[in-house]
Design an enzyme around this catalytic site. Structure first.
Site, PDB file in Angstrom:
ATOM      1  N   TRP A 200     -19.362  16.979 -18.923  1.00 31.57           N
ATOM      2  CA  TRP A 200     -19.691  17.403 -20.001  1.00 31.57           C
ATOM      3  C   TRP A 200     -20.964  16.873 -19.715  1.00 31.57           C
ATOM      4  CZ3 TRP A 200     -20.715  14.649 -24.804  1.00 31.57           C
ATOM      5  CH2 TRP A 200     -21.161  16.173 -25.815  1.00 31.57           C
ATOM      6  N   ASP A 367     -24.392  29.402 -35.490  1.00 32.93           N
ATOM      7  CA  ASP A 367     -22.248  28.854 -34.602  1.00 32.93           C
ATOM      8  C   ASP A 367     -21.557  28.546 -35.425  1.00 32.93           C
ATOM      9  OD1 ASP A 367     -21.470  26.519 -32.478  1.00 32.93           O
ATOM     10  OD2 ASP A 367     -23.716  27.407 -31.581  1.00 32.93           O
ATOM     11  N   ASP A 368     -21.065  27.714 -34.807  1.00 31.34           N
ATOM     12  CA  ASP A 368     -19.425  27.502 -35.049  1.00 31.34           C
ATOM     13  C   ASP A 368     -19.309  27.083 -36.967  1.00 31.34           C
ATOM     14  OD1 ASP A 368     -16.800  26.874 -35.587  1.00 31.34           O
ATOM     15  OD2 ASP A 368     -16.793  25.312 -34.264  1.00 31.34           O
ATOM     16  N   LYS A 477     -22.195  34.545 -29.090  1.00 32.88           N
ATOM     17  CA  LYS A 477     -22.286  33.231 -27.894  1.00 32.88           C
ATOM     18  C   LYS A 477     -20.785  32.832 -28.154  1.00 32.88           C
ATOM     19  CE  LYS A 477     -23.437  27.657 -28.138  1.00 32.88           C
ATOM     20  NZ  LYS A 477     -23.621  26.809 -28.668  1.00 32.88           N
ATOM     21  N   TRP A 478     -20.382  33.493 -27.235  1.00 34.10           N
ATOM     22  CA  TRP A 478     -18.759  33.688 -26.324  1.00 34.10           C
ATOM     23  C   TRP A 478     -18.327  31.737 -26.160  1.00 34.10           C
ATOM     24  CZ3 TRP A 478     -15.807  38.022 -25.549  1.00 34.10           C
ATOM     25  CH2 TRP A 478     -14.516  37.759 -24.954  1.00 34.10           C
ATOM     26  N   ASP A 479     -17.806  31.183 -26.635  1.00 36.62           N
ATOM     27  CA  ASP A 479     -17.453  30.055 -26.658  1.00 36.62           C
ATOM     28  C   ASP A 479     -16.249  29.350 -25.726  1.00 36.62           C
ATOM     29  OD1 ASP A 479     -18.123  26.917 -25.953  1.00 36.62           O
ATOM     30  OD2 ASP A 479     -18.430  26.511 -28.350  1.00 36.62           O
ATOM     31  N   MET A 480     -15.931  28.257 -25.632  1.00 37.93           N
ATOM     32  CA  MET A 480     -15.073  28.122 -24.886  1.00 37.93           C
ATOM     33  C   MET A 480     -14.378  26.492 -24.498  1.00 37.93           C
ATOM     34  SD  MET A 480     -12.749  27.255 -22.078  1.00 37.93           S
ATOM     35  CE  MET A 480     -12.887  27.318 -20.419  1.00 37.93           C
ATOM     36  N   ASN A 481     -13.905  25.989 -25.399  1.00 39.70           N
ATOM     37  CA  ASN A 481     -13.847  24.222 -25.227  1.00 39.70           C
ATOM     38  C   ASN A 481     -13.176  23.951 -24.656  1.00 39.70           C
ATOM     39  OD1 ASN A 481     -16.459  23.344 -26.339  1.00 39.70           O
ATOM     40  ND2 ASN A 481     -16.277  25.571 -27.709  1.00 39.70           N
ATOM     41  N   CYS A 527     -20.673  30.378 -23.267  1.00 40.32           N
ATOM     42  CA  CYS A 527     -20.868  29.463 -23.202  1.00 40.32           C
ATOM     43  C   CYS A 527     -19.416  28.239 -23.135  1.00 40.32           C
ATOM     44  CB  CYS A 527     -21.318  29.036 -24.319  1.00 40.32           C
ATOM     45  SG  CYS A 527     -21.363  27.073 -25.167  1.00 40.32           S
ATOM     46  N   ASP A 549     -24.266  20.858 -23.531  1.00 41.48           N
ATOM     47  CA  ASP A 549     -24.827  20.355 -24.520  1.00 41.48           C
ATOM     48  C   ASP A 549     -25.849  19.728 -24.469  1.00 41.48           C
ATOM     49  OD1 ASP A 549     -23.007  22.593 -25.710  1.00 41.48           O
ATOM     50  OD2 ASP A 549     -21.230  21.225 -25.997  1.00 41.48           O
TER      51      ASP A 549
END
Ligand code: DGJ
Length: 729
Positions: A200, A367-368, A477-481, A527, A549
């Site tokens: 990361w 964003d989030d 923005k397609w995130d995956m965390n 993302c 990031d």
């Protein structure tokens, strides 16, 4: 014609602009790999003469005509069970418990263009003359299992795309254990294995090791291509560099568990393979069913890593990425994440947008933290309804205010996830991946939705589409965390649980396909905590990807250098952020942060309201400058002139297709006293053209810039310079 078949000697020659890929049918039955490398128009000899390995060896059973052993000769699609005891591409178990497969050539056909891959991302053609496809069918005589090897040859774009389909025409059930997508060979172990390693905020750093006897490999078992290794491998001669030397590049068009391996055997033959990771994989194939494995893009270049990358860049930019924004200029955006994190309201977002608009920024991305009651990362994923405490007028309200001033508006989602603290989890506790009786391990306080379930996929598609329809949203923005643990589905029977890692990725592709094709005018940026799943698979759905990031201008030199091995600048999201940098604490000049961001899709991620007038003026200048060069950067050819991995500087160059516009950037990392000047030689120019430095009006010939070069002074830590040249008409 790019696919040639010689009926007399049974040899296939797949020809791209600069490469040839040769296979032959030995004794009318056995498909053997003969050569991959620089283009050959006239092939001499028959299959037997062209086999570049000993036909057999002590202890290797001779399973072909009592003379040859598949353990030593280069089988094009090696399978487990007979004499070949190296790592197979194919391994399956049949109803009688046997795991033996023996494939023989059955037929082949050639057609113009390239077929779509059912349910999978794939490079495409826009007209049939862009590529020619060869399909070779192999058959196991005993079980009647058939395997179709597909080779799409893009002559002009200089790449060969391979995939594999397994068809169960036999009587019984077949359990697939390994179906790799590509196997090729190098007949000499004096090569380096080059791959992209990371973590990361430190994605895709280049690693290079000499091949050795045994297996060299990178893989993922995380149900994501991951921050740690990329589904990419290159094999380069020891002396290959950016400009010269032979290199083979393989890029897997897939986002889940993968393996890229090179097995060097007793005769120094290197078997290079790539495909879905066989670890934990099994697929039950009933009679009449087929299994399509994802595709691998194969590139050969004798012009070093630079030559290889430029082939990937053009192919991916023009024939993998889709949607309206494939060819259209992308808006310069500002994202509120590093400006506010979860602490914002409508006024704050609007004020950032207003100030950004005045500076020339074109899109505001929220964003989030806009949904549920998400004041930190512990809750609300899955509850995609607006938090009225922060946004009293909903997404529609803020989107309208932003678009009314002339900007575009974009929104963050993390569609694949569910928080335990959410309405969705209360209603559907079985919708996450889990195994009954085992702990549901959280990562960033979240669980992962089970995308193998049709009801879960429908929920995601409906809820995301509903929001996109409800307001003027131009960007997602397609995130995956998090990565996946306790891989289990309440919807799959016990014997199909080992299919889940692949089914998850197929489910992801299904929702991406449905959402992105329903909104072709929306720009999608992938993302995964930065670049944790920045792979060719997802670039079929998303036009760009948040590269990392880590927004530090210096760390970005490394990350973007490694990423650009495969991915074009047009796909790499890059933002100017505040100093000290939030990830590494480093302070770099605004100018350098700007130039680092130019090598990608340009944006900002800082609280613009906190900047002073000088900084705002500087930003206006950056934006002005960027608008003048973005076309050259995104549609031109990239040359990596100096590698940060080899010293304390880096240099990049972009040249427009007609060679008339040039952007050259140089970055200093750390200096020491009394350093000599550094010579940077341009590449890819018109040698006899005259290039004018747009800032100084000085004139240089193309050959002068390429042969003598420009000298840079490395006297200031983190300094940078950008030079624009235009060819005189
Ligand atoms: C991880 C992303 O990489 C960041 O840019 C940001 O969107 C956060 N997630 C939000 O949670």
């Amino acid at each position: 014609m790019s696919v040639l078949f010689n009926e007399y000697n049974g040899i296939f020659n797949l020809k791209t602009k600069n490469s040839s890929y040769l296979m032959g049918i030995l004794m009318g039955k056995h498909l053997v790999h003969l050569y991959y490398g620089k283009r050959i128009d006239e092939v001499s000899g028959d299959v037997e003469e062209l086999i570049p390995t000993p036909f057999t060896a002590a202890f290797s059973p001779q399973d072909i005509d009592g003379r040859y052993s598949s353990d030593t000769i280069p089988m094009e699609y090696p399978c487990y069970g007979s004499a070949d005891l190296r790592t197979p591409a194919f391994h399956a178990q049949y109803e009688n418990g046997s795991t033996i497969t023996k494939l023989e050539y059955e037929s082949h056909k050639v057609f113009g263009g390239k077929k779509k891959l059912e349910g999978l991302p794939a490079v495409y053609t826009e007209s049939e003359d862009e590529a020619e496809t060869l399909e070779i069918t192999l058959r196991d005589r005993l079980t009647n299992l058939r395997i179709v090897l597909s080779y799409s040859v893009f002559e002009e774009l200089d790449a060969i795309i391979k995939s594999v389909k397994v068809i169960n025409d036999g009587g019984g059930v077949v359990r697939l254990k390994s179906v790799l997508s590509s196997c090729t060979y190098i007949f000499n172990k004096e090569y380096d294995f080059v791959h992209l390693d990371g973590a990361w905020a430190r994605e895709r750093h280049i690693e290079r090791q000499p091949l050795h006897h045994g297996i060299a490999a990178v893989d993922s078992k995380r149900v994501a291509s991951s921050h740690h290794h990329s589904p990419f491998a290159a094999y380069a001669e020891h002396n290959t560099d950016e400009r010269q030397g032979e290199v083979y590049g393989y890029s897997f068009v897939y986002s889940g568990n993968f393996i890229a391996s090179a097995e060097t055997d007793q005769f120094d033959t290197v078997r290079c393979q790539m495909g879905i990771n066989p670890f934990g994989f099994e697929w039950k194939l009933e009679h009449g069913e087929s299994f399509q494995a994802p595709e691998v893009v194969c590139v050969f270049s004798d012009k070093g890593f630079g030559g290889m990358s430029r082939i990937f860049h053009k192919l991916y930019r023009t024939r993998l990425v889709r949607g309206m924004y494939r060819d259209k200029e992308r808006p310069i955006l500002i994202n509120n994440w590093e400006a506010t994190y979860f602490n914002f309201d409508e006024e704050k977002i609007f004020n950032i947008a207003k100030k950004a608009y005045e500076a020339g920024i074109e899109m505001m991305v929220l964003d989030d933290g806009w949904f549920g009651h998400r004041d930190d990362d512990r809750s609300s994923l899955g509850d995609w309804f607006v938090d009225k405490r922060k946004l009293p007028n909903g997404i529609e309200g803020i989107a309208k205010r932003v678009t009314d001033i002339g900007m575009k508006f974009g929104l963050w989602f993390e569609p694949e996830m569910i928080s335990k603290d959410s309405e969705l989890y209360k209603a559907h506790p079985d919708w996450c991946l889990h195994v009954e009786g085992r702990e549901r391990t959280e990562g960033r306080w979240q669980l992962v939705l089970d995308l193998s379930r049709a009801d879960v996929r429908d929920y995601i598609v409906n809820v995301v589409s509903g929001i996109l329809k409800s307001a003027p949203i131009s960007y997602v923005k397609w995130d995956m965390n998090r990565n996946i643990s306790e891989l289990g589905s309440s919807d799959l029977c016990a014997e199909r649980q080992p299919e889940l890692a692949h089914r998850y990725i197929l489910g992801l592709y299904d929702i991406c396909e449905r959402i992105t094709t329903a909104f072709p005018e929306v720009l999608f940026e992938g993302c995964s905590g930065g670049g944790g799943r920045f792979d060719a698979g997802l670039m079929y759905y998303f036009q760009q990807y948040w590269t990392s990031d880590d927004t530090d201008a210096i760390e970005r030199q490394y990350i973007q250098y490694g990423t650009s091995m495969v991915m074009p600048a047009s796909t790499m999201g890059a933002h100017v952020s505040a100093v000290p940098n939030h990830q590494v604490g480093r302070t770099t000049p605004l100018k350098t942060r700007g130039y680092a961001t130019v090598v990608g899709q340009f944006g900002y991620e800082l609280d613009i309201e906190k900047l002073n007038n000088d900084e705002i003026e500087a930003i206006k200048g950056q934006i002005e400058e960027y608008k003048g060069i973005r076309e050259t950067i995104h549609k031109g050819s990239m040359y990596r002139l100096t590698s940060p991995f080899e010293g304390q500087s880096s240099a990049w160059e972009f040249v427009s297709e007609d060679k008339s516009e040039v952007v050259l950037m140089h970055f200093t990392i750390l200096v020491s006293p009394q350093l000599p000047l550094e010579c940077v030689r341009a590449e890819g120019l018109d040698a006899h053209g005259i290039y004018i430095d747009k800032a100084t009006n000085k004139e240089y010939s193309g050959e002068f810039l390429m042969n003598r070069g420009i000298y840079f002074d490395n006297s200031q830590d983190f300094d940078s310079k950008l030079i624009r040249f235009s060819r005189k008409v």
